[in-house]
Design a protein around this motif. Structure first.
Motif, PDB file in Angstrom:
ATOM      1  N   MET A   1      27.905  40.612 -30.961  1.00  0.00           N
ATOM      2  CA  MET A   1      29.093  41.457 -31.144  1.00  0.00           C
ATOM      3  C   MET A   1      29.434  41.930 -29.308  1.00  0.00           C
ATOM      4  N   ARG A   2      30.570  41.640 -28.964  1.00  0.00           N
ATOM      5  CA  ARG A   2      31.039  42.025 -27.613  1.00  0.00           C
ATOM      6  C   ARG A   2      31.392  43.482 -27.888  1.00  0.00           C
ATOM      7  N   ILE A   3      30.790  44.232 -27.058  1.00  0.00           N
ATOM      8  CA  ILE A   3      30.848  45.872 -26.830  1.00  0.00           C
ATOM      9  C   ILE A   3      31.446  46.156 -25.376  1.00  0.00           C
ATOM     10  N   PRO A   4      32.708  46.593 -25.658  1.00  0.00           N
ATOM     11  CA  PRO A   4      33.444  47.009 -24.451  1.00  0.00           C
ATOM     12  C   PRO A   4      32.445  47.778 -23.326  1.00  0.00           C
ATOM     13  N   LEU A   5      32.748  47.659 -22.273  1.00  0.00           N
ATOM     14  CA  LEU A   5      32.349  48.448 -21.143  1.00  0.00           C
ATOM     15  C   LEU A   5      33.232  49.807 -20.975  1.00  0.00           C
ATOM     16  N   SER A   6      34.534  49.230 -21.276  1.00  0.00           N
ATOM     17  CA  SER A   6      35.665  50.159 -20.782  1.00  0.00           C
ATOM     18  C   SER A   6      36.912  49.535 -21.474  1.00  0.00           C
ATOM     19  N   THR A   7      37.760  50.478 -21.685  1.00  0.00           N
ATOM     20  CA  THR A   7      38.908  49.821 -22.359  1.00  0.00           C
ATOM     21  C   THR A   7      40.314  50.369 -21.783  1.00  0.00           C
ATOM     22  N   TYR A   8      41.275  49.661 -21.825  1.00  0.00           N
ATOM     23  CA  TYR A   8      42.587  50.297 -21.282  1.00  0.00           C
ATOM     24  C   TYR A   8      43.552  50.085 -22.195  1.00  0.00           C
ATOM     25  N   ARG A   9      44.341  51.045 -22.706  1.00  0.00           N
ATOM     26  CA  ARG A   9      45.286  50.890 -23.920  1.00  0.00           C
ATOM     27  C   ARG A   9      46.571  50.501 -23.273  1.00  0.00           C
ATOM     28  N   LEU A  10      47.245  49.379 -23.921  1.00  0.00           N
ATOM     29  CA  LEU A  10      48.404  49.157 -23.503  1.00  0.00           C
ATOM     30  C   LEU A  10      49.365  49.184 -24.583  1.00  0.00           C
ATOM     31  N   GLN A  11      50.712  49.815 -24.496  1.00  0.00           N
ATOM     32  CA  GLN A  11      51.592  50.013 -25.535  1.00  0.00           C
ATOM     33  C   GLN A  11      52.453  48.732 -25.317  1.00  0.00           C
ATOM     34  N   PHE A  12      52.606  47.917 -26.464  1.00  0.00           N
ATOM     35  CA  PHE A  12      53.596  47.017 -26.517  1.00  0.00           C
ATOM     36  C   PHE A  12      54.841  47.439 -26.941  1.00  0.00           C
ATOM     37  N   GLY A  13      56.075  46.867 -26.547  1.00  0.00           N
ATOM     38  CA  GLY A  13      57.338  47.329 -27.312  1.00  0.00           C
ATOM     39  C   GLY A  13      58.522  46.622 -26.314  1.00  0.00           C
ATOM     40  N   ARG A  14      59.741  47.243 -26.599  1.00  0.00           N
ATOM     41  CA  ARG A  14      60.699  46.826 -25.811  1.00  0.00           C
ATOM     42  C   ARG A  14      60.511  46.890 -24.232  1.00  0.00           C
ATOM     43  N   GLY A  15      60.566  45.775 -23.365  1.00  0.00           N
ATOM     44  CA  GLY A  15      60.503  45.382 -22.238  1.00  0.00           C
ATOM     45  C   GLY A  15      59.203  45.310 -21.609  1.00  0.00           C
ATOM     46  N   PHE A  16      58.132  45.411 -22.776  1.00  0.00           N
ATOM     47  CA  PHE A  16      56.690  44.916 -22.443  1.00  0.00           C
ATOM     48  C   PHE A  16      56.011  44.303 -23.469  1.00  0.00           C
ATOM     49  N   GLY A  17      56.014  43.025 -23.415  1.00  0.00           N
ATOM     50  CA  GLY A  17      55.442  42.255 -24.360  1.00  0.00           C
ATOM     51  C   GLY A  17      54.439  41.278 -23.824  1.00  0.00           C
ATOM     52  N   PHE A  18      54.037  40.287 -24.243  1.00  0.00           N
ATOM     53  CA  PHE A  18      52.890  39.359 -23.894  1.00  0.00           C
ATOM     54  C   PHE A  18      52.889  38.953 -22.530  1.00  0.00           C
ATOM     55  N   ARG A  19      54.067  38.366 -22.108  1.00  0.00           N
ATOM     56  CA  ARG A  19      54.166  37.870 -20.759  1.00  0.00           C
ATOM     57  C   ARG A  19      54.130  39.099 -19.734  1.00  0.00           C
ATOM     58  N   GLU A  20      54.619  40.300 -20.153  1.00  0.00           N
ATOM     59  CA  GLU A  20      54.303  41.486 -19.112  1.00  0.00           C
ATOM     60  C   GLU A  20      52.775  41.707 -19.253  1.00  0.00           C
ATOM     61  N   ALA A  21      52.155  41.714 -20.264  1.00  0.00           N
ATOM     62  CA  ALA A  21      50.769  42.195 -20.401  1.00  0.00           C
ATOM     63  C   ALA A  21      49.886  41.079 -19.685  1.00  0.00           C
ATOM     64  N   ARG A  22      50.277  40.069 -19.674  1.00  0.00           N
ATOM     65  CA  ARG A  22      49.488  38.788 -18.904  1.00  0.00           C
ATOM     66  C   ARG A  22      49.565  39.167 -17.456  1.00  0.00           C
ATOM     67  N   SER A  23      50.619  39.433 -16.816  1.00  0.00           N
ATOM     68  CA  SER A  23      50.967  39.712 -15.339  1.00  0.00           C
ATOM     69  C   SER A  23      49.986  40.860 -14.985  1.00  0.00           C
ATOM     70  N   VAL A  24      49.678  41.933 -15.889  1.00  0.00           N
ATOM     71  CA  VAL A  24      48.848  43.020 -15.339  1.00  0.00           C
ATOM     72  C   VAL A  24      47.339  43.016 -15.468  1.00  0.00           C
ATOM     73  N   VAL A  25      46.867  41.718 -16.215  1.00  0.00           N
ATOM     74  CA  VAL A  25      45.406  41.555 -16.353  1.00  0.00           C
ATOM     75  C   VAL A  25      44.626  41.542 -14.998  1.00  0.00           C
ATOM     76  N   PRO A  26      45.291  40.752 -14.200  1.00  0.00           N
ATOM     77  CA  PRO A  26      44.442  40.798 -12.836  1.00  0.00           C
ATOM     78  C   PRO A  26      44.086  42.241 -12.116  1.00  0.00           C
ATOM     79  N   TYR A  27      45.302  43.129 -12.392  1.00  0.00           N
ATOM     80  CA  TYR A  27      45.163  44.334 -11.752  1.00  0.00           C
ATOM     81  C   TYR A  27      44.022  45.154 -12.659  1.00  0.00           C
ATOM     82  N   LEU A  28      44.095  45.198 -14.051  1.00  0.00           N
ATOM     83  CA  LEU A  28      43.245  45.902 -14.927  1.00  0.00           C
ATOM     84  C   LEU A  28      41.803  45.427 -14.552  1.00  0.00           C
ATOM     85  N   ASN A  29      41.486  44.147 -14.318  1.00  0.00           N
ATOM     86  CA  ASN A  29      40.266  43.835 -13.966  1.00  0.00           C
ATOM     87  C   ASN A  29      39.687  44.281 -12.372  1.00  0.00           C
TER      88      ASN A  29
END
Length: 931
Positions: A1-29
């Motif tokens: 089981m992968r136990i997260p060390l920390s989590t960051y909640r993303l709210q998907f919706g109008r104007g923020f979809g999978f493409r936008e989420a992908r672009s912020v992954v390097p920042y979150l890392n």
């Protein structure tokens, strides 16, 4: 089981979809985040930043992007060794015609293969609507909507339907005869081409007449209905689309059904047709009294799902299981677990199917309540942590003084417990009258078969049931067998004790019977079938208790009891607690639920974490707060409007407004342009939730407009506005102290046992108000730029420029990166409370985490306004005087402050001066150095 060390909640919706989420992954890392924690991604009715109104759990939401874009997002997460915790919604779906399962039920009633998917009482106790769904979607009473031609009969390739604005409701094919029989039986003059049509119409009439009804129960008959109804639709459409004569004649019949405005009798045919359908359309305001399907709280647009049925479980989780099996999803967050009929059984089945998946549940725990050990999960979504840390960051003496101020201004001596009780009763009778009545009718049936309760008054049974529900001190109990859990027994006995105290009009006979039912103390003489009905009643009652508590406490009491609104938070208890309580909470968490989330803000919190942190500070300066509020009320009396002899807003509402402004006042002057609008929207929601002067079901626009005008007037600068400059000066101090209060809570969230969770954007100051304000777009480009700056910034510059939020981001970044590099210390490390000594010992929270050779110690001030009268950071000797911190005897002697790089060496006493630990920075994270 992968136990997260920390989590960051993303709210998907109008104007923020999978493409936008992908672009912020390097920042979150780069920030140090371990896993993304995403809002629901399945096809939903709306494309807002919610995702909880799901219409198809078997497909991704196309408004968020295509499947390949989702896979690309997940691939980017994997590239950075990050996981994806997905929010899923097993409890409910959208009751909308865009939901194909729901639409099929509307067309085919109880014989639909999807009828068992939804929690519908097809055979209600009253039997008036047996075999029908009451669907309260009309914006006006039924007759008015019909005669205003808001309901329109239409025909298409899909068959006959009723168009109601954006909804197209199917007509039961077995009732098509009511329409087709109105076609003229003879050929009009000069229409010889209609001749062949008559025979086909006759055949269709026979086919329609022979269709099994929507109430059919025989499997073979149901199968024939489904085959033949589609044949009828095809043949009707073929005639309509290829034969002009039939086309014209059917259009004329449809016009006849749709009636003539101003002629009520012309709608009789349509009324008759609608009366034959498996659904009954009604005015939305009757939902609370007549609805016969389980709703999500009081939202008629969301229908409960029977996930306890194995077929429904498999169908609704098919895509979830696929995404987990393929490795794209590594964890699940279960929404509204208390809404399920049998949460333990659901979680058992989920765990059996996903033995190696991290699972957490959205569960609010009340005082002395613990998460059931029967639940095979890693913990909750963290409301309990918000309460645990928040309750010790408020000065109890200051709260006592503020309580006096509040009662003096608002009046009344009610305790918060009294308010909760009254508001729970109120919402039961106002929002859930139908559910309460249905339960009481079932209870009455049980009473009629019990020799000691045969003569019980139905009204008395109803009253007792409402009282016990209102007095239950937890969201619900979890009885699932005739062996009552000890903790459930205690909660129910507590509820009966309190209910008897509050309502002495109910007889002891009634109390005794209801108690026996809820504790499943069935008479030994009753049949197994009767025992099963007792158990079913209890499990239904348990499902009812959660909405009563949620709407009564969270969504009503928390907007009517406005003493210190930072404590009116989801899962909150509205009382300050001693520091020892936080340490006990953390120690228990380390032993029992070390991987539960530690939240600060969520999409459901009433106000952002930094809004709360600011309002907390009012208890540090209760006298100053009292002085300011009293003169603000005097100055702003001129800004009020008088409605029905009363000044608006009232004292309670005005007190709420000043606290909200103190908490949410923007740090950036450029944001002031939108602040007034945001504040006004928050106030409308607050008043409607409070249900005192306005409500969602009966909004008082005049009252709401008067409050909006008040807010606009006091926010408008001018020579007559003495309030605004005075408030701005006071708020500036509160904002500064609130920032330091927030830093302490943020650090402890990162270090305490559990998985630190960051709600999107709140790595900077989170000054959002209640939903939907907290779902505004997040500027990730700015956050990336700021992160690059703070990692190379001097400590003094961070403190000087604290308004940017970089100070908070710096603490989060440094702590999460260290946490990622020393995972063992946090995943399963020991929690060690540390004790301070000296003049300011009461003003610090400190704890250590230890595993193997790894050590870390967090030091966080509290009550900052007392520590630093100049509104500066609580650092150095002036703040900490002679106060010292004791280190564990087994701890290393040499330490380094992760935030400043300073070294701390313990003297032989094992104590270090806090003035040295917090010499340059308002919080400290000490990491052990080798001796």
């Amino acid at each position: 089981m992968r136990i997260p060390l920390s989590t960051y909640r993303l709210q998907f919706g109008r104007g923020f979809g999978f493409r936008e989420a992908r672009s912020v992954v390097p920042y979150l890392n780069g920030l140090g985040i371990g896993d993304v924690y995403a809002s629901p991604i399945f096809r939903a009715h709306s494309d807002t930043a919610s995702g909880y109104d799901i219409i198809d759990p078997t497909s991704l939401n196309p408004s968020l992007g295509a499947r390949d874009e989702f896979i690309a997002f997940c691939t980017e997460l994997k590239r950075h060794d990050m996981g994806l915790v997905l929010d899923i919604v097993p409890n409910h779906m959208a009751a909308h015609t865009s939901n194909r399962w729901w639409r099929d039920v509307l067309e085919n009633g109880p014989c639909s293969p999807y009828a068992s998917y939804f929690d519908i009482e097809w055979d209600p106790t009253s039997r008036v609507r047996s075999g029908k769904i009451l669907w309260p979607i009309l914006g006006a009473p039924y007759a008015e909507a019909l005669e205003k031609r808001e309901l329109v009969l239409t025909f298409s390739e899909d068959g006959f339907a009723v168009q109601y604005f954006d909804r197209s409701l199917p007509i039961d094919p077995a009732t098509y005869g009511t329409i087709v029989s109105r076609l003229p039986p003879e050929i009009p003059d000069g229409a010889e081409t209609c001749g062949p049509v008559l025979e086909e119409i006759s055949v269709l009439g026979s086919l329609i007449q022979s269709l099994p009804p929507s109430t059919a129960t025989d499997a073979e008959e149901i199968g024939r209905r489904y085959r033949e109804k589609e044949d009828v639709k095809r043949r009707l459409w073929k005639l309509y689309s290829t034969n002009g004569c039939f086309h014209a004649r059917l259009d004329e019949v449809i016009r006849m059904f749709n009636g003539e405005a101003g002629d009520p009798r012309s709608f009789d045919l349509f009324d008759e047709l609608l009366g034959q359908q498996p659904y009954v359309l009604s005015f939305w305001q009757v939902a609370r009294e007549k609805v016969n399907y389980r709703r999500f709280f009081d939202i008629s647009g969301l229908v409960g799902v029977n996930v306890e049925e194995e077929e429904v479980f498999r169908a609704t989780h098919a895509l979830v299981f696929e995404l987990v099996d393929e490795g794209w999803v590594t964890g699940l967050r279960i929404d509204h677990i208390d809404g399920l009929y049998d949460p333990a059984d659901y979680l058992r089945r989920l765990r059996e199917r996903l033995p190696d998946t991290y699972i957490i549940v959205e569960k609010i725990l009340e005082p002395k309540e613990t998460l059931s050990q029967e639940w095979p999960v890693s913990g909750t979504t963290g409301y309990d942590f918000i309460d645990a840390i928040g309750s010790v960051m408020v000065d109890s003496k200051g709260v006592d003084r503020i309580t006096g101020t509040y009662r003096q201004i608002v009046g009344g001596e009610e305790s918060f417990a009294d308010v909760i009780y009254e508001q729970k009763k109120r919402v039961i009778e106002q929002l859930f009258a139908g559910e309460a009545l249905s339960l009481s009718l079932h209870l009455n049936l049980l009473a009629e078969m019990d020799r000691y309760a045969k003569d019980a008054s139905p009204q008395a049974l109803y009253a007792a049931l409402v009282e016990v529900t209102a007095c239950l001190p937890v969201y619900r109990t979890y009885t699932r067998s005739f062996q009552i859990r000890p903790q459930d027994l205690l909660q129910i006995e507590s509820a009966f004790l309190e209910a008897r105290r509050r309502n002495r009009q109910v007889s002891e006979t009634i109390w005794s019977f209801v108690r026996r039912v809820l504790l499943l103390e069935c008479p030994s003489s009753v049949s197994n079938g009767h025992r099963a009905r007792w158990k079913q009643f209890v499990q239904r009652w348990q499902q009812f208790c959660g909405p009563a508590m949620a709407k009564g406490k969270e969504d009503t009491a928390f907007y009517t009891y406005n003493r210190l609104i930072s404590m009116n938070e989801v899962g909150g208890q509205n009382e300050p607690r001693p520091l020892e309580d936080f340490h006990r909470f953390a120690e228990t968490r380390a032993r029992t639920l070390p991987h539960s989330l530690n939240a600060g803000s969520t999409h459901d919190t009433k106000r952002g974490e930094d809004v709360r942190a600011r309002i907390d500070v009012l208890a540090d300066e209760p006298e100053a707060w009292t002085r300011h509020v009293k003169r603000w009320r005097q100055w702003n009396a001129r800004c009020k409007r008088v409605l029905k002899g009363t000044s608006v807003p009232g004292a309670n509402e005005e007190y709420f407004i000043y606290q909200t402004m103190a908490g949410a006042w923007p740090l950036d002057p450029a944001e002031m342009g939108t602040f007034q609008e945001r504040l006004q929207a928050c106030l409308v929601k607050a008043w409607r939730e409070a249900k005192l002067h306005s409500s969602w079901s009966n909004p008082d626009k005049e009252y709401e407009d008067a409050v909006a005008d008040f807010a606009a007037t006091i926010l408008t600068a001018g020579s007559e506005n003495r309030f605004l400059p005075d408030f701005a000066g006071f708020q500036q101090r509160i904002a500064s102290y609130g920032a330091f209060n927030s830093l302490s809570q943020t650090l402890l969230r990162m270090v305490a046992p559990g998985v630190p969770d960051i709600y999107q954007g709140s790595e900077l100051w989170e000054l959002s108000l209640v939903d939907p304000d907290n779902r505004r777009p997040v500027d990730f480009v700015n956050r990336q730029t700021l992160l690059e700056e703070v990692t190379n910034c001097k400590i003094s510059d961070l403190l000087k420029n604290w308004r940017t939020g970089g100070l908070k981001q710096y603490i989060i970044h440094k702590t999460l990166v260290w946490r990622r590099d020393h995972a063992a210390v946090f995943r399963d490390g020991e929690y060690i409370p540390l004790e301070a000594h000296g003049e300011r010992a009461h003003h610090v929270i400190s704890c250590g985490r230890h595993a193997g050779m790894g050590w870390v110690i967090a030091v966080a001030p509290r009550f900052p306004a007392v520590l630093s009268r100049s509104a500066g950071p609580p650092i150095g000797r002036r703040a900490w005087a002679n106060t010292e911190l004791s280190f564990p005897a087994t701890a290393p002697r040499r330490w380094s402050n992760l935030f400043t790089g300073e070294n701390v060496e313990l003297p032989g006493t094992g104590r270090a001066p806090l003035a040295a630990i917090l010499r340059r920075f308002p919080v400290a994270l000490l990491t052990a150095l080798p001796d």
